[in-house]
Design a protein around this motif. Sequence first.
Motif, PDB file in Angstrom:
ATOM      1  N   VAL A  98       0.834  -1.200   0.000  1.00 22.82           N
ATOM      2  CA  VAL A  98       0.000   0.000   0.000  1.00 22.82           C
ATOM      3  C   VAL A  98       0.869   1.251   0.000  1.00 22.82           C
ATOM      4  N   VAL A  99       1.897   1.260   0.836  1.00 16.66           N
ATOM      5  CA  VAL A  99       2.779   2.423   0.908  1.00 16.66           C
ATOM      6  C   VAL A  99       3.510   2.614  -0.417  1.00 16.66           C
ATOM      7  N   HIS A 100       4.021   1.528  -0.965  1.00 12.41           N
ATOM      8  CA  HIS A 100       4.779   1.613  -2.214  1.00 12.41           C
ATOM      9  C   HIS A 100       3.931   2.178  -3.343  1.00 12.41           C
ATOM     10  N   ALA A 101       2.718   1.643  -3.512  1.00 14.91           N
ATOM     11  CA  ALA A 101       1.871   2.090  -4.621  1.00 14.91           C
ATOM     12  C   ALA A 101       1.306   3.478  -4.401  1.00 14.91           C
ATOM     13  N   SER A 102       1.012   3.820  -3.149  1.00 11.78           N
ATOM     14  CA  SER A 102       0.338   5.099  -2.884  1.00 11.78           C
ATOM     15  C   SER A 102       1.288   6.281  -2.847  1.00 11.78           C
ATOM     16  N   THR A 103       2.523   6.052  -2.412  1.00 12.81           N
ATOM     17  CA  THR A 103       3.439   7.180  -2.229  1.00 12.81           C
ATOM     18  C   THR A 103       4.809   6.970  -2.847  1.00 12.81           C
ATOM     19  N   GLY A 104       5.218   5.711  -3.034  1.00  9.87           N
ATOM     20  CA  GLY A 104       6.587   5.455  -3.476  1.00  9.87           C
ATOM     21  C   GLY A 104       6.819   5.570  -4.964  1.00  9.87           C
TER      22      GLY A 104
END
Length: 395
Positions: A98-104
Amino acid sequence: MGGARRFIGVAERRARLALRQRLAGAARARTPEEVAGSLVALHGTDPATVYLAVGARLADPGHTVAETGRALYEDRSLVRMHGMRHTVFVFPTALTAVVHASTGLAVAARERAALLKDMATAGAPDAAWLKEVEESALAALARRGQATAAELAQDEPRLREQFVYAAGKRYEGVHTVSTRLLRVLGVEGKVVRGRPLGSWTSSQFRWAVAPEHPELDTAQAQAELLRRWLAACGPATEDDLKWWTGWRVTEVRGALAAIGAEPVSLDEGTGYVTEGDAGPPAAFDEPWAALLPGLDPTAMGWQQRDWYLAPELRPHMFDRSGNVGPTVWWNGRVVGGWAQRPGGEIVWRVLDEAGLGRDAHAAIEREAERLTGWLGTTKVTPRFRTPLEKELAAG
């Protein structure tokens, strides 16, 4: 949505904070995983912050270092990686996709383009060469399990190559391929920080191959991250959400709509909570105190902070870059700061005495003793030092 928006005042926001941020005594957690899950993300720029933030929220902090190390480096139930605002955080491993796709992804694209541009400007090898080095380095890291940049360079010597950055400018410097490439691979979600070199307070880390995770749709991932954060930290304004995520305002609004966030009224204007969460929190009347570290996720959780941090305290509590130092809390607001002296003694000072009495000072002192108890002989100096912390530490 029909009907008048519910007003959520400062007292209720502080009550939510006490329970959902695991700060009131009755809300404290049993494990580092519970702490990270409740907060969504622990600031990881300063390695000690992770342990201190966890210890402040554990019912029994005696095994903070061992249990947090277990979660990070043995069970891998927590992972240290780049996240919002291009900052290093510790997340529950289940949240990495989730972190990778949303912000990374967006940050990663900019970082790789910048590296290739800088190398081309310096006359360094091209993208094909860099791709070869990257694949070789990742293979070496997979074989080793964890490694420093220097260790990886033993297997892939091209990582040692250097190029001049910003030639002719006052900030001209020399960059090593390993330093820039590993940073890019970090924001791309291919590598994460491994065990530190030295103790848990060390800022020098090994690298490890990132845990596998599915590739998610960006909009869906943004909606999920926002839902989790609002559940832990809501209500929050659009400005709070834009600041915390680092997203464009259109992305914030899209995610709010996707999760059906409910608008509420705050002193600052319109705020948002997750669907069905506009009602008051569970009643509790337990007064509480906390000593939170510099960069603690609660102190740094919102851009608009007047409801828990008086503006006149800010010059004492923040450095020039906006990094908060160690804070003393009483019943949902910052009332002062703390520091550790060279001999290990925890010292604190209240700057805002409004509403504090003998019981409050006694509770703060108990928290200082509690912190001293599990730190033992370990000396912790914040990476970003603030005026009050430096003054207290100097004695």
